[in-house]
Design an enzyme around this catalytic site. Structure first.
Site, PDB file in Angstrom:
ATOM      1  N   GLU A   1      -9.541 -12.572   1.770  1.00 33.38           N
ATOM      2  CA  GLU A   1     -10.398 -11.623   1.060  1.00 33.38           C
ATOM      3  C   GLU A   1     -10.388 -11.835  -0.448  1.00 33.38           C
ATOM      4  O   GLU A   1     -10.074 -10.926  -1.209  1.00 33.38           O
ATOM      5  CB  GLU A   1      -9.942 -10.179   1.392  1.00 33.38           C
TER       6      GLU A   1
ATOM      7  N   ARG B   1       0.862  -1.202   0.000  1.00 34.30           N
ATOM      8  CA  ARG B   1       0.000   0.000   0.000  1.00 34.30           C
ATOM      9  C   ARG B   1       0.890   1.241   0.000  1.00 34.30           C
ATOM     10  O   ARG B   1       0.641   2.205  -0.690  1.00 34.30           O
ATOM     11  CB  ARG B   1      -0.919  -0.016   1.207  1.00 34.30           C
TER      12      ARG B   1
ATOM     13  N   GLU C   1      -2.196   1.347   4.523  1.00 33.73           N
ATOM     14  CA  GLU C   1      -3.039   2.240   3.716  1.00 33.73           C
ATOM     15  C   GLU C   1      -2.856   3.690   4.169  1.00 33.73           C
ATOM     16  O   GLU C   1      -2.804   4.609   3.357  1.00 33.73           O
ATOM     17  CB  GLU C   1      -4.518   1.873   3.867  1.00 33.73           C
TER      18      GLU C   1
HETATM   19  C1  TNX Z   1      -7.651  -6.645   6.146  1.00 38.17           C
HETATM   20  S1  TNX Z   1      -5.783  -8.634   7.484  1.00 38.17           S
HETATM   21  C2  TNX Z   1      -6.684  -7.095   5.268  1.00 38.17           C
HETATM   22  C3  TNX Z   1      -5.732  -6.133   4.684  1.00 38.17           C
HETATM   23  C4  TNX Z   1      -6.053  -4.720   5.073  1.00 38.17           C
HETATM   24  C5  TNX Z   1      -6.401  -4.687   6.555  1.00 38.17           C
HETATM   25  C6  TNX Z   1      -6.604  -3.324   7.111  1.00 38.17           C
HETATM   26  C7  TNX Z   1      -5.938  -9.184   6.064  1.00 38.17           C
HETATM   27  C8  TNX Z   1      -5.537 -10.548   5.883  1.00 38.17           C
HETATM   28  N1  TNX Z   1      -6.449  -8.419   5.068  1.00 38.17           N
HETATM   29  O1  TNX Z   1      -5.702  -6.299   3.279  1.00 38.17           O
HETATM   30  O2  TNX Z   1      -4.955  -3.920   4.798  1.00 38.17           O
HETATM   31  O3  TNX Z   1      -7.564  -5.438   6.741  1.00 38.17           O
HETATM   32  O4  TNX Z   1      -6.693  -3.354   8.519  1.00 38.17           O
END
Ligand code: TNX
EC number: 3.2.1.52
Length: 554
Positions: free
Chosen positions: A341, A162, A483
């Site tokens: 995700e 980021r 971020e």
């Molecule tokens: C979730 S923690 C994400 C990240 C983001 C973060 C921000 C994780 C495995 N994935 O891609 O940067 O939240 O807190």
């Protein structure tokens, strides 16, 4: 308030006559002799490293002394030398791994480690026995310390996708870990907003994927775009140098290559990795995008994006080739493959994916994610390494040998441990160091509110875990998603002092963990931060009032 603290501090010094032992993380056992005393370390002190394997620990001590006190210790006995610092491997067998003893007595400090890491940690304790302020002669109290870590995995993560941080800062970051007796640096190298590691076979990953045309301003979805071409990457030579640097500090670097989601930067470089190579990149509504918006682009905003890796042979060959280069650079047994995700929208829309689900007899797209991860696991296992992934890798069935990083609370970790998989705990509630440290953000952060007290209160072994399962909880890690951290001092501000609190959670026994005991030691650590010249949150010095309790009208 600070003045009162100093008066009390000097009074207590006056009562005992000698400086106190204020080490973080708290050592397992500390005893001071009935007849107190102190020795002096200065430029005439002789430093003996018994074996070459201990040279990095000796070098670290000397670099620290040079930087903060202006002198270093010689390996050849200086004339008129009255004191010796001796580093050696202990001959005692079966001591705890990474453990050490430190004995400061008349004329010498002797550090004996169970292994080279133990000696290195003994040196860290010695550094904390020195006065914080600069002096030519440093008093060290007579003391005997016997110490070892509670957890085998004591980690810190850093997202360089980021925002990109120069090699010089990565070295500093590794030093911060070392000073806290942490032993894993999880380097998050790829994401939607940038691919940061040179891969020789795929130069476009960094040429194209390493840069974006702009970055949103302010909180997601942004109040505009800064229109700045932004990026950077680490060359393989730089990566090797960082891995070596970390190894000299008893730190393993775990690289993370994200898959199958968070892949926009790789797809911008090689569109054929997408399920829909000809569809241009899409952006969240209300986000202002800078530069060219045709075709595949590196993302300029934060979040989760639907354009993920297609589970095709092209993609697997690509990832295997990338991983070959990554494994050649990182000797770590653990290779992080992300896994978090990954939206399933494109896989649902893709005729290829739907056919693959049928052909492989998979249940659905979650089954496909599991198939993806298991294939990669097989490849990595074949090279003698293990995969670690975010807790989404539990969905659709865990790969047989995978380790799990539990970030969406503790449940993923609990489930994995109950299936006899090793776990690193990183729950958002306590160890997401991107959260704010004050009730209202005192700078732009992702949100959340996690005080140093809260981090300190974290217990890595969930109460749902029984004694037999405890061994599967390897430890925990602080996550630093960037971020909202665009430059190094912001990273420092976010990690200090919470990482200091986490170091004690990870190293010290549960019985020794006590905020009342920790707080005065932390205040001394804040003075040390000042010596280091790092930024840190002072929220702990300015406790915030509880918000007024809402009363129901009566
Ligand atoms: C979730 S923690 C994400 C990240 C983001 C973060 C921000 C994780 C495995 N994935 O891609 O940067 O939240 O807190």
């Amino acid at each position: 308030m600070k003045q009162v603290f100093y008066v009390i501090f000097f009074l207590s010094l006056g009562l005992t006559g000698y400086s106190q032992v204020n080490i973080i993380p708290k050592p397992a056992a500390v005893s001071m002799p009935a007849v107190k005393g102190e020795l002096t370390i200065d430029a005439s002190t002789h430093l003996v490293a018994a074996t070459p394997a201990l040279q990095p620990a000796a070098d670290f001590l000397n670099a620290y002394l040079m930087e903060y006190y202006g002198f270093f210790l010689r390996g050849i006995k200086p004339k008129g030398s009255a004191t010796t610092v001796r580093l050696a491997i202990s001959t005692a067998t079966n001591g705890p791994k990474e453990g050490y003893s430190l004995e400061a007595a008349k004329g010498s400090v002797t550090i004996k480690g169970q292994d080279a890491a133990g000696v290195f940690y003994g040196v860290q304790s010695l550094i904390q026995l020195l006065p914080v302020q600069k002096a030519a002669r440093l008093a060290v109290p007579f003391v005997t310390i016997s110490d070892y870590p509670r957890f085998a995995y004591r980690g810190m993560h850093l997202d360089v996708a980021r925002h990109f941080f120069p090699v010089s800062f990565i070295r500093e970051y590794i030093d911060y870990l070392a000073l806290h007796k942490m032993n894993y640096f999880h380097w998050h190298l790829t994401d939607d907003q940038g691919w940061r590691i040179e891969i020789k076979k795929y130069p476009k990953l960094t040429q194209i994927g390493g840069f974006r045309n702009g970055t949103i301003i302010g909180h997601f979805p942004g109040t505009g775009n800064d229109n700045q071409h932004y990026g950077g990457f680490y060359t393989q030579e730089q990566v090797k140098e960082i891995v070596r640097y970390a190894a000299g500090r008893s730190i393993t670097v775990v690289p993370e290559i994200e898959m199958p989601g968070h892949a926009s930067a790789a797809i911008a470089a090689y569109p054929e990795l997408s399920c829909f190579p000809n569809e241009p990149t899409t952006y969240p509504r209300r986000t202002t995008v800078a530069g060219d918006t045709t075709g595949k682009q590196v993302q300029q905003t934060w979040g989760v994006f639907n354009d993920v890796f297609a589970p095709t042979e092209t993609t697997f060959t690509f990832l295997e080739n990338v991983l070959d280069e990554v494994m050649a650079l990182f000797p770590s047994k653990l290779i992080h493959i992300g896994g978090d995700e990954c939206p399933k929208e494109n896989w649902k829309r893709s005729a290829f994916c739907q056919q693959l689900i049928k052909d492989k007899g998979l249940k659905d797209e979650h089954g496909l994610q599991s198939y993806f991860i298991q294939r990669i696991e097989k490849y990595i296992n074949g090279k003698g390494r293990s995969i670690i992934g975010w807790d989404e890798i539990l969905e659709g069935g865990l790969a047989p040998n995978a380790l799990v990083m539990s970030w969406r609370g503790e449940q993923g970790g609990i489930d994995a441990a109950k299936q006899s998989h090793y776990v690193v705990m990183t729950p958002g509630s306590h160890v997401y160091l991107d959260h704010s440290q004050t009730r209202r953000d005192d700078s732009l952060t992702i949100g959340g509110y996690t005080t140093v007290q809260k981090t300190y209160s974290y217990e890595p072994i969930p109460k749902e875990i029984n004694q037999a399962e405890e061994k599967f909880i390897l430890g925990a890690q602080g996550n630093v998603w960037t971020e909202y951290m665009a430059y190094p001092s912001k990273v420092e501000y976010q990690i200090f002092p919470r990482m200091t609190a986490l170091s004690e959670v990870l190293w010290s026994s549960r019985a020794l963990r006590n905020w009342t005991d920790f707080e005065p030691r932390l205040k001394i650590q804040l003075d040390r931060y000042d010596r280091w010249g790092v930024s840190y949150s002072k929220a702990v010095l300015q406790p915030e009032p509880e918000p007024p309790v809402k009363r129901s009208s009566n």
